[in-house]
Design a protein around this motif. Structure first.
Motif, short mmCIF file in Angstrom:
data_model
loop_
_atom_site.label_atom_id
_atom_site.label_comp_id
_atom_site.label_asym_id
_atom_site.label_seq_id
_atom_site.Cartn_x
_atom_site.Cartn_y
_atom_site.Cartn_z
N ASP A 1 -8.71 15.80 3.23
CA ASP A 1 -7.65 16.37 2.40
C ASP A 1 -6.58 15.32 2.11
O ASP A 1 -6.37 14.40 2.90
N ASN A 2 -5.89 15.50 0.98
CA ASN A 2 -4.75 14.65 0.62
C ASN A 2 -5.08 13.17 0.71
O ASN A 2 -4.37 12.39 1.36
N LEU A 3 -6.16 12.79 0.08
CA LEU A 3 -6.63 11.41 0.18
C LEU A 3 -5.59 10.40 -0.26
O LEU A 3 -5.43 9.35 0.36
N SER A 4 -4.88 10.69 -1.33
CA SER A 4 -3.92 9.72 -1.88
C SER A 4 -2.78 9.43 -0.92
O SER A 4 -2.11 8.40 -1.03
N GLU A 5 -2.56 10.33 0.05
CA GLU A 5 -1.47 10.14 0.99
C GLU A 5 -1.89 9.33 2.22
O GLU A 5 -1.06 8.95 3.03
N LYS A 6 -3.18 9.11 2.35
CA LYS A 6 -3.69 8.37 3.52
C LYS A 6 -3.47 6.88 3.33
O LYS A 6 -3.74 6.34 2.26
N LYS A 7 -3.02 6.24 4.40
CA LYS A 7 -2.73 4.80 4.32
C LYS A 7 -3.62 3.97 5.24
O LYS A 7 -4.15 2.93 4.85
N SER A 8 -3.79 4.43 6.47
CA SER A 8 -4.52 3.63 7.46
C SER A 8 -5.92 4.18 7.69
O SER A 8 -6.29 5.23 7.15
#
Length: 283
Positions: free
Chosen positions: A10-17
């Motif tokens: 979920d919320n792939l665009s918010e993942k950073k690491s």
């Protein structure tokens, strides 16, 4: 190859690491996925990797040849990308293989490409060859998180670092032999505190406290073990108190229930005779 594991993010665009999946089984082995939403080595593509679970805790020499590929889907199950199949050798030295360039980040950011900012990753895995099962050698030395330990200690050390990853970040010695000695003391201390509290003596607990203090001075972060020692000491004290109360209770019961002193029949006769003679002579 059939899908071995599916993972919805979920919320792939918010993942950073980097993200790691739950473990799954395929071909008699344990695996997990690593997803790099901002790329690994590269910084403009989504990267996907397949990793063997805890390869260093397996028998020395363990090796598997496996074929694998990834399928990337949107929320509706529409296939967005399918990687080519790879065949690689997984072992302790190279436990992870994958693809650095799966999908361009610009593509993932396009309107309508993803649904509700969700991405599903399927992995297909097939172990094609058991190259080596490994050899069970308890006295073989294995390096785990910078510590040289016996192969028989690998699982214990590995589990400790999983639960307490910062346990040795501040250790003050880089000397191999010293670090090994410290680790042996630490493992022994953990084993002692895992015993039943009532089985430990006051000397055992004093020694444990002394060892804990020495390891802390050496740079180990052992607040969790200090709490364990306090818990074990308290339980032992409570158990000892309960035992003392029970013993005192039993002693009192034994005294209350104790029968009156029993005289021998001959003693009774002797007493009566003495009284008879005394009465006669006094008269």
């Amino acid at each position: 190859m059939e899908p071995a594991f599916s993972w919805e993010i979920d919320n792939l665009s918010e993942k950073k690491s980097v993200m790691k999946s739950d473990t799954f089984s395929s071909g008699g082995c344990e695996w997990y996925l690593c997803v790099y939403p901002k790329g690994k080595i590269v910084d403009d593509h989504l990267s996907l990797f397949l990793s063997a679970v805890k390869p260093r805790t397996l028998l020395p020499g363990w090796r598997r040849q496996a074929s694998f590929r990834f399928v990337v889907l949107n929320q509706s199950g529409k296939e967005l990308h399918r990687t080519v199949e790879k065949s690689r050798l997984f072992c302790a030295e190279t436990p992870s293989w994958g693809y650095t360039k799966v999908l361009p980040l610009t593509k993932l950011q396009e309107d309508g490409f993803l649904e509700n900012n969700k991405l599903t990753i399927e992995v297909n895995v097939k172990v094609t060859k058991v190259v080596d099962e490994g050899k069970s050698t308890e006295n073989e030395i294995v390096v785990v998180h910078g510590f040289h330990v016996l192969n028989s200690q690998v699982v214990s050390v590995g589990n400790m670092f999983v639960k307490h990853p910062d346990v040795a970040v501040d250790i003050r010695s880089d000397i191999r032999e010293v670090k090994t000695a410290y680790m042996n003391i630490l493992l022994g201390l953990i084993e002692t505190l895992d015993k039943l509290p009532q089985s430990l003596s006051e000397t055992d607990l004093r020694n444990a406290g002394s060892e804990l203090s020495e390891l802390t001075d050496a740079g180990f972060k052992l607040d969790w073990l200090k709490s364990k020692l306090e818990e074990v000491s308290l339980k032992r004290k409570e158990t000892s108190s309960d035992l003392k109360v029970e013993l005192e209770k039993n002693n009192k019961s034994a005294i209350a229930a104790a029968p009156a002193p029993r005289f021998s029949p001959f003693e009774c006769i002797d007493t009566l005779i003495k009284r008879f003679f005394l009465a006669c002579f006094s008269g």
